[in-house]
Design a protein around this motif. Structure first.
Motif, PDB file in Angstrom:
ATOM      1  N   VAL A   1       0.843  -1.198   0.000  1.00  0.00           N
ATOM      2  CA  VAL A   1       0.000   0.000   0.000  1.00  0.00           C
ATOM      3  C   VAL A   1       0.881   1.252   0.000  1.00  0.00           C
ATOM      4  N   VAL A   2       1.916   1.256   0.843  1.00  0.00           N
ATOM      5  CA  VAL A   2       2.841   2.398   0.894  1.00  0.00           C
ATOM      6  C   VAL A   2       3.568   2.561  -0.436  1.00  0.00           C
ATOM      7  N   LYS A   3       3.960   1.441  -1.033  1.00  0.00           N
ATOM      8  CA  LYS A   3       4.659   1.498  -2.325  1.00  0.00           C
ATOM      9  C   LYS A   3       3.771   2.135  -3.389  1.00  0.00           C
TER      10      LYS A   3
ATOM     11  N   PHE B   1       2.308  10.276  -4.063  1.00  0.00           N
ATOM     12  CA  PHE B   1       2.699  11.264  -3.061  1.00  0.00           C
ATOM     13  C   PHE B   1       4.224  11.292  -2.924  1.00  0.00           C
ATOM     14  N   GLU B   2       4.768  12.418  -2.480  1.00  0.00           N
ATOM     15  CA  GLU B   2       6.125  12.405  -1.947  1.00  0.00           C
ATOM     16  C   GLU B   2       6.076  11.566  -0.668  1.00  0.00           C
ATOM     17  N   PRO B   3       7.110  10.720  -0.417  1.00  0.00           N
ATOM     18  CA  PRO B   3       7.040   9.815   0.739  1.00  0.00           C
ATOM     19  C   PRO B   3       6.734  10.505   2.065  1.00  0.00           C
ATOM     20  N   LEU B   4       7.408  11.622   2.365  1.00  0.00           N
ATOM     21  CA  LEU B   4       7.188  12.292   3.641  1.00  0.00           C
ATOM     22  C   LEU B   4       5.800  12.924   3.714  1.00  0.00           C
ATOM     23  N   VAL B   5       5.300  13.382   2.574  1.00  0.00           N
ATOM     24  CA  VAL B   5       3.961  13.973   2.536  1.00  0.00           C
ATOM     25  C   VAL B   5       2.912  12.896   2.808  1.00  0.00           C
TER      26      VAL B   5
ATOM     27  N   LEU C   1       1.959  20.152  -2.532  1.00  0.00           N
ATOM     28  CA  LEU C   1       0.937  19.152  -2.852  1.00  0.00           C
ATOM     29  C   LEU C   1      -0.253  19.784  -3.571  1.00  0.00           C
ATOM     30  N   ASP C   2      -0.616  19.180  -4.704  1.00  0.00           N
ATOM     31  CA  ASP C   2      -1.828  19.570  -5.429  1.00  0.00           C
ATOM     32  C   ASP C   2      -2.814  18.411  -5.310  1.00  0.00           C
TER      33      ASP C   2
END
Length: 280
Positions: free
Chosen positions: A15-17, A23-27, A197-198
């Motif tokens: 799911v994270v992948k 998304f940017e990972p930290l976002v 983020l858009d």
């Protein structure tokens, strides 16, 4: 509960992948941690008669900087930069880290048999890391593995230091107050990305991933985990995650057609053997 935790967290790698493709990972981590914080905060308010002391609340928030801040940065950046299977297999050796750190801090006293199991887990982890380094997994695979190893170390210290609070603090309050530290970290490290983020350009699958990862993995998974720490202790609870890498490998195979190398499979066998030996 701990089998459910392993299932939720095993699926969460894929799911994270998927989420970090959008998304940017930290976002992404900032959004899911904020979502989990809102839900757990509401639950903790409903259990305000079980509120920890101010001293415990402050200390839990500080611990959360390590367990939900440093750890989560290493986790999401590691998964984003490496194969799902590699990340899951390295994290599978986290009980070895917890056993070593717990012995250093005096919170765990592994037997000789447990030390042998820890040695097998570390040897297996080395095989997985070496296998990922020699496989054609992309330029970011080595940096991803280093992020994951850093996350494992942070989680080991967090779990060992958390044990004393898990014995006297309600799991919901424990989860909510430690997340305060994670929210504080991500308010800083993810702020530039959140400004970029858009949200209108993101597909529904990205938001579905954030909801799953925030509610199922962080809220439900962590509540089950804290309950396990309270009843069984951190090392035995971590060992119930034996199913987690297997679930992650199966899901990653169907989702991304990932096939582990022979060296990785050998390392995985050593990790699993070490987990069984340590638990016996």
């Amino acid at each position: 509960m701990l089998v459910g935790m392993a299932l939720a967290w095993g699926i969460n790698y894929s799911v994270v992948k998927v989420a970090t493709h959008h998304f940017e990972p930290l976002v992404f981590n900032a959004i899911r941690i904020a979502l989990a914080f809102v839900v757990l905060g509401a639950m903790a308010y409903g259990l305000r008669d079980q509120l920890p002391t101010w001293r415990d609340r402050r200390r839990l928030a500080v611990l959360g900087v390590l367990g939900h801040g440093v750890y989560q940065v290493g986790f999401v950046e590691g998964v984003a930069r490496s194969k799902v299977g590699t990340a899951a297999l390295v994290f599978a050796a986290s009980p070895a880290f917890i056993g070593i750190v717990g012995r250093m801090l005096g919170t765990e006293h592994p037997s000789r048999r447990a030390w042998f199991g820890i040695a097998l887990q570390l040897a297996g982890m080395a095989g997985v890391v070496l296998g990922s380094a020699t496989a054609a997994a992309g330029e970011g695979s080595l940096s991803g593995t280093l992020f994951i190893l850093g996350a494992c170390a942070a989680w080991a210290f967090y779990s060992a230091l958390l044990k004393r609070y898990a014995q006297r603090v309600h799991p919901v309050q424990l989860a909510a107050w430690t997340l305060v530290g994670g929210v504080a970290v991500y308010a800083v490290v993810a702020f530039p990305g959140l400004l970029r983020l858009d949200a209108s350009t993101l597909p529904p699958v990205a938001w579905a991933a954030a909801i799953y990862s925030g509610i199922v993995a962080l809220v439900i998974g962590y509540l089950f985990y804290y309950r396990g720490v309270r009843v069984l202790g951190p090392v035995k609870t971590a060992m119930f995650s034996n199913l987690q890498p297997i679930i992650a490998l199966v899901v990653a195979y169907f989702a991304f057609h990932e096939v582990p190398t022979a060296l990785q499979l050998g390392g995985a066998s050593l990790i699993m053997t070490g987990l069984v030996v340590s638990r016996a």
